[in-house]
Design an enzyme around this catalytic site. Structure first.
Site, PDB file in Angstrom:
ATOM      1  N   SER A   1      36.480 -26.823  20.621  1.00 27.55           N
ATOM      2  CA  SER A   1      37.225 -27.926  21.227  1.00 27.55           C
ATOM      3  C   SER A   1      36.686 -29.294  20.800  1.00 27.55           C
ATOM      4  CB  SER A   1      37.212 -27.760  22.750  1.00 27.55           C
ATOM      5  OG  SER A   1      38.128 -28.614  23.367  1.00 27.55           O
TER       6      SER A   1
ATOM      7  N   ASP B   1      41.833 -33.991  20.626  1.00 27.50           N
ATOM      8  CA  ASP B   1      40.497 -33.497  20.305  1.00 27.50           C
ATOM      9  C   ASP B   1      40.615 -32.439  19.215  1.00 27.50           C
ATOM     10  OD1 ASP B   1      41.586 -31.456  21.822  1.00 27.50           O
ATOM     11  OD2 ASP B   1      39.712 -30.961  22.825  1.00 27.50           O
TER      12      ASP B   1
ATOM     13  N   ASP C   1      40.724 -29.226  18.929  1.00 22.62           N
ATOM     14  CA  ASP C   1      41.695 -28.115  18.978  1.00 22.62           C
ATOM     15  C   ASP C   1      43.023 -28.541  19.593  1.00 22.62           C
ATOM     16  OD1 ASP C   1      40.775 -28.263  21.620  1.00 22.62           O
ATOM     17  OD2 ASP C   1      40.907 -26.103  21.935  1.00 22.62           O
TER      18      ASP C   1
END
Length: 454
Positions: A101, A243, A245
Site C-alpha cells: 500500500s 497511494d 495500490d
C-alpha cells in the site's frame, strides 16, 4: 492469535521473514487448499503494485498455488480494488494482492479477497496460518494433469477502466476541468490517467513513471504537498493523489489546500442524503475520524457509526448494518453500491460528479465540514504493551481527558501494520492539544523505551 496476518494481510520487509519467497509459496499452497472445493478446475487471481519485489513474490505465490492443483490468473500491476473487482467479475475462487500500500518500496505484503470481492474474515486467515505452521498439507502433491496452470489476463487494466467509468453518471462528463493527478508511481499509473482523460478532463499526471523503487517516494497521498504545488503552478481546478495500490485518495482544492478523507466523506454523505440514496442516512467511519464529521452529518440529518481502525472493519460494519458508504480519514472510502473495498479512483469520480452536477469548486464543497483541531504523534516501540498499566502514563492521560471536559478526546492505539503507538488528540485549542500530545508521547517513550515522532 494470528501470527502472520495483521489488519491488512501479511506485511514486512521483502525477502525478510515473513515476506520471503518461501513463505509466499507456503501461503499460496494454504490458500489453494482452502479455496479448492470439489472436482471443478479452480482459479485464483494474482495482481500486484509496482514494487521491485513483486516479481519474486508473484512467482512464489504462483508456484505454491499451482502446486496444489489450482490455476492462476495473472493480471500484473493493477490497483487493489481492480483485483477485487476482477476476482468477482471473472468468478475466480479468490484474489491475491501483492502490495504494501502506502509503505516504502522495501516493504511488501500479501492480502486476499474472497470470490465476492470482499477481504477475508479473520477465521479464514487463522485457518491459513494453521495449515502453514502445522505442515499438514506438505504431503499433498498433485501430479500429471492435476498440476495447476498459469494464464496472463492481458486486458485487465482495460476492463477496470471500463468499470470505473461506469460508476460516473451518464449525463455528466469532466470537460472543463483541469486535474493534477499523482499516481505515486504505483499500481494506478496507467488506469487513473486513462479514466479521467476518457471522461474529458485535462490531466496533468505526476508519479506515473514507476521503476520498482520509487513507489510512494516523495509522491502520492502521503505527500500532498507535491500535488498542491503542481495545482498552483498549473492553475488546476483540483489535485487528486493516490497511494501505491490506489485504494485511497487525498485531494487538494484549487488553492492547494488539502481535503482529507473526513471532508470527502462529509461531501459525499451529505450529497447522498440530499438524493435520498444514503442507506439509513448513516455513514460508517473509524475512531480516527474527526468529531467535525459527526457534527456535519448531524446537521444534514444523518449519523456516523464508528469502528476500529482499518477499512476491513468499516466494511464489516457496513455489511452487518446494511449501509452503503464508509471510509477512513486517511482516504480509504468504500462505496458499496459500486465496489467491495476502498477505491481511490472510484472515490475521486464520485466527488468530481458532485462538483460537475452543482458547478461548485472543491473549496466550496469542503465547507460542509469544519474539523476540530487534531494532533497525531507517533511513538516507535519495540513491542506492544498495555500503557494504561503504567501509573504515570495513565495519570497523565486521565488529567488531559479532564482538561478537555468533553469538548475533545484522547485516542491511543497501536498501528496494525507498523511498530507504532499512535497518540491522537482533538480539541478546540490546537496549541493546548499539541502540547498535551507531546507530553503523553514523551512519558510513553521514557517509560517504555521508545522514540517519539511528531
Amino acid at each position: 492469535m494470528k501470527k502472520l496476518f495483521g489488519t491488512d494481510g501479511v506485511r514486512g520487509v521483502a525477502n525478510v521473514y515473513p515476506m520471503t519467497a518461501e513463505m509466499a509459496m507456503q501461503i499460496g499452497r494454504a490458500a489453494a487448499y482452502i479455496f479448492k472445493n470439489g472436482k471443478k478446475r479452480h482459479r485464483i487471481v494474482i495482481g500486484k503494485d509496482t514494487r521491485l519485489s513483486g516479481y519474486m513474490l508473484e512467482s512464489a505465490l504462483m508456484a505454491g498455488i499451482c502446486s496444489m492443483g489450482v490455476d492462476v490468473l495473472l493480471v500484473g500491476p493493477l490497483p487493489t480494488p481492480g483485483i477485487a473487482n476482477i476476482t468477482s467479475s471473472m468468478r475466480a475462487d479468490a484474489g491475491v494482492v501483492i502490495s504494501a500500500s502506502h509503505n516504502p518500496f522495501e516493504d511488501n505484503g500479501i492480502k486476499f479477497f474472497s470470490r465476492d470481492g470482499f477481504k477475508l474474515p479473520d477465521e479464514t486467515e487463522l485457518m491459513m496460518e494453521e495449515l502453514i505452521f502445522s505442515k499438514r498439507i506438505d504431503s499433498l502433491r498433485p501430479t500429471a494433469k492435476e498440476v495447476g496452470k498459469a494464464y496472463r489476463i492481458d486486458d485487465a487494466q482495460g476492463r477496470f477502466v471500463v468499470f470505473l467509468k461506469s460508476t460516473f453518471p451518464k449525463d455528466l462528463d469532466l470537460s472543463g476541468l483541469k486535474i493534477v493527478l499523482d499516481c505515486a508511481n504505483g499500481a494506478a499509473y496507467k488506469v487513473a490517467p486513462a479514466v479521467f482523460e476518457e471522461l474529458g478532463a485535462e490531466v496533468i499526471s505526476i508519479g506515473v513513471k514507476p521503476n520498482g523503487t520509487n513507489i510512494n517516494a516523495d509522491c502520492g497521498s502521503l505527500h500532498p504537498e507535491v500535488m498542491s504545488q503542481a495545482v498552483k503552478e498549473h492553475g488546476a481546478d483540483l489535485g487528486v493523489a493516490l497511494d501505491g495500490d490506489a485504494d485511497r485518495v487525498i485531494f487538494v482544492d484549487e488553492y492547494g489546500n488539502v481535503v482529507d478523507g473526513d471532508r470527502i466523506m462529509a461531501i459525499c454523505a451529505t450529497e447522498m442524503i440530499r438524493q435520498g440514496i444514503l442507506k439509513q442516512n448513516t455513514l460508517v467511519a473509524t475512531v480516527m475520524s474527526n468529531m467535525g464529521l459527526d457534527i456535519a452529518m448531524k446537521r444534514a440529518g444523518g449519523q456516523v457509526i464508528k469502528t476500529a481502525v482499518g477499512d476491513r472493519y468499516v466494511v464489516e460494519e457496513m455489511l452487518k448494518g446494511g449501509y452503503n458508504l464508509g471510509g477512513e480519514q486517511s482516504g480509504h472510502m468504500i462505496f458499496l453500491d459500486h465496489n467491495t473495498t476502498g477505491d481511490g479512483v472510484l472515490s475521486a469520480l464520485q466527488v468530481l460528479a458532485i462538483m460537475q452536477r452543482h458547478q461548485k469548486r472543491l473549496s466550496e464543497l469542503a465547507l460542509v465540514m469544519e474539523p476540530l483541531p487534531q494532533v497525531l504523534v507517533n511513538v516507535r516501540l519495540a513491542e506492544k504493551s498495555d500503557i494504561m498499566q503504567v501509573p504515570e502514563i495513565a495519570k497523565l492521560i486521565n488529567d488531559v481527558e479532564e482538561k478537555l471536559k468533553g469538548e475533545g478526546r484522547v485516542l491511543i492505539r497501536y498501528s496494525g501494520t507498523e511498530p507504532l503507538l499512535r497518540i491522537m488528540l482533538e480539541g478546540s485549542d490546537e496549541g493546548d492539544i499539541r502540547c498535551w500530545a507531546n507530553d503523553i508521547a514523551s512519558i510513553v517513550a521514557q517509560k517504555l523505551g521508545g522514540e517519539a515522532r511528531g
